[in-house]
Design an enzyme around this catalytic site. Sequence first.
Site, short mmCIF file in Angstrom:
data_model
loop_
_atom_site.label_atom_id
_atom_site.label_comp_id
_atom_site.label_asym_id
_atom_site.label_seq_id
_atom_site.Cartn_x
_atom_site.Cartn_y
_atom_site.Cartn_z
N GLU A 84 1.04 0.52 -0.07
CA GLU A 84 1.76 0.26 1.18
C GLU A 84 3.20 -0.15 0.93
O GLU A 84 3.46 -1.10 0.18
CB GLU A 84 1.04 -0.85 1.97
CG GLU A 84 1.67 -1.13 3.32
CD GLU A 84 0.89 -2.14 4.13
OE1 GLU A 84 1.49 -2.78 5.01
OE2 GLU A 84 -0.31 -2.30 3.90
N LYS A 264 -5.18 -9.80 7.17
CA LYS A 264 -4.87 -8.57 6.44
C LYS A 264 -3.55 -8.74 5.70
O LYS A 264 -3.40 -8.28 4.56
CB LYS A 264 -4.80 -7.40 7.42
CG LYS A 264 -4.68 -6.02 6.75
CD LYS A 264 -3.25 -5.60 6.51
CE LYS A 264 -3.17 -4.21 5.89
NZ LYS A 264 -1.78 -3.82 5.56
N ASP A 280 -12.22 -7.07 -9.02
CA ASP A 280 -13.00 -6.46 -7.95
C ASP A 280 -12.47 -6.93 -6.60
O ASP A 280 -12.87 -7.97 -6.09
CB ASP A 280 -14.48 -6.84 -8.13
CG ASP A 280 -15.39 -6.15 -7.12
OD1 ASP A 280 -14.88 -5.57 -6.14
OD2 ASP A 280 -16.61 -6.21 -7.30
N HIS A 379 9.77 -2.61 7.45
CA HIS A 379 8.60 -1.88 6.96
C HIS A 379 8.80 -0.37 7.06
O HIS A 379 8.55 0.38 6.13
CB HIS A 379 7.37 -2.30 7.78
CG HIS A 379 6.11 -1.60 7.38
ND1 HIS A 379 5.37 -2.00 6.30
CD2 HIS A 379 5.46 -0.55 7.93
CE1 HIS A 379 4.31 -1.21 6.19
NE2 HIS A 379 4.34 -0.33 7.16
#
Length: 388
Positions: A84, A264, A280, A379
Site C-alpha cells: 500500500e 486497520k 505470521d 495517499h
Amino acid sequence: MPPKTSCIPRFRDLDVASRRRLLAEMCGIDERELDALLDSGGIGAATADSMVENAVGTLALPFGVALNFRVNGADYLVPMAIEEPSVIAAASHASKRVRAGGGFHATADEPLMAAQVEVHEVPDPPAAARRLGDAREELLQAANSAAPGLGARGGGARDLEVRDLGSGFVLVQVLVHVCDAMGANLLNTIAEALGPRVAALAGGAMGLRILSNYCDRRLVHASARIPVEAFGCARAGGREAALGVVNASRFAELDTHRAVTHNKGIMNGIDAVAIATGNDFRAVEAAAHAYASRGGTYGPLATWRLVDGGETLEGRLTVPLSLGTVGGALRTHPGARLALRLLDVRSASELAMVAASAGLATNLSALRALATEGIQRGHMALHHRATR
C-alpha cells in the site's frame, strides 16, 4: 561506520541504489547482503518450494525502511514490507513528530502463549476439572519434558488452567514462556504430548490439541507524547490538528464501523513489520481483533487524548503480539533474516515493542491527515506515482 540514527534527511529523494549504499553503510553491513531483496523478493523457486506446497513461483512485496523511529531511547531503522502506498512515508512522518516529545515508549509482557487440549463427551465435567487441577504439577512436568530446549533457554510451562466449557467439553490450557519464538510449533508439540493423559484424567474423548493464537497474556503497550505546538501543518494549527486527532479517536470509541478502519490503520504498521521479519501476520491480526472485542463490542486498540492542560497530545496502544526472532520463516528466508539485522533487535519482545510503535505511528498519521487535509491528498498522490 557512522553513529546509529534513524534520521536520514532526503532519503526518499535518493534512487534505490543510493538508498541501498547508504543503508549498508549506516548498518555496518556489506551492500551485497542487500541483494537478498532484489528481483525475487529474497527467495528463489527452490526455496519457495521448500517453504510451501505446490509452489509455482514467488510473489514479491515492496520492502522499505521507515525512518525517524526512537523507541525507549534507542533509534531504529524499521523494515516494512507492504503493497500500500503512503504507509512507510506516514510512519516516518509521524515518528518525526513523536521525536519532538521524546520518542515512543513501550513495554512488553512476558512471552506467554497457550497450548490447548480439549476433551469432549465428558460425563462429569466438574469432577474432571477437579482431577485435572489436582494433576497440575504432573502435567506441567510433562509439558516441559515435551520441549526440553525451552527450559535451557529460560522458558517453559508456567501455569495450567482448567475450564468447563459446557456441553460436556473440558479445556486444559497450559501457559508457556516461549522465549524469542513465536511459539506455534513448540505449543503444538506440548499440546499433543499432553493429550492422552488429559483425556484419561477427564474421562472423555480426546479432541483438539493445538496452540491458541489469542495471546492475551503477551501484551505490548506503546505510547507517544507530542507537544501541541509542534503538531501543526499548513492547513491547521497545532491545537486544531491535535483536537482533530482526539475527536477522531473518540469517534472510533463510539462507532464500530469507524473502529474497524481505525484499527486497520494500526495494523498497516504492525503487519508490515511482521511480514518483513518473516512473522505470521495472520496470527497477529486474529489476536488483535479478538482483543479489540474483549469487552463485548469492537473498539479501538489505540486512543488519543490531550493532557498536561491541553499542551500535549498523548496516544496509547495496547495489543497482543506474538512475534519471533528465531524459527519459522527465518530459517529459510534470507530477506527476513536481513530485516532483523537492519532492525538490530536482540529479543522478540524488543521486536514487538518496535512493531507496536510502528502501529501507533501509522494510526497517528492517518488520524492527523483525516483531521486536517483529508486522507486522499497525500495517499492518492503516492498511489498515482505507483501506477504511472
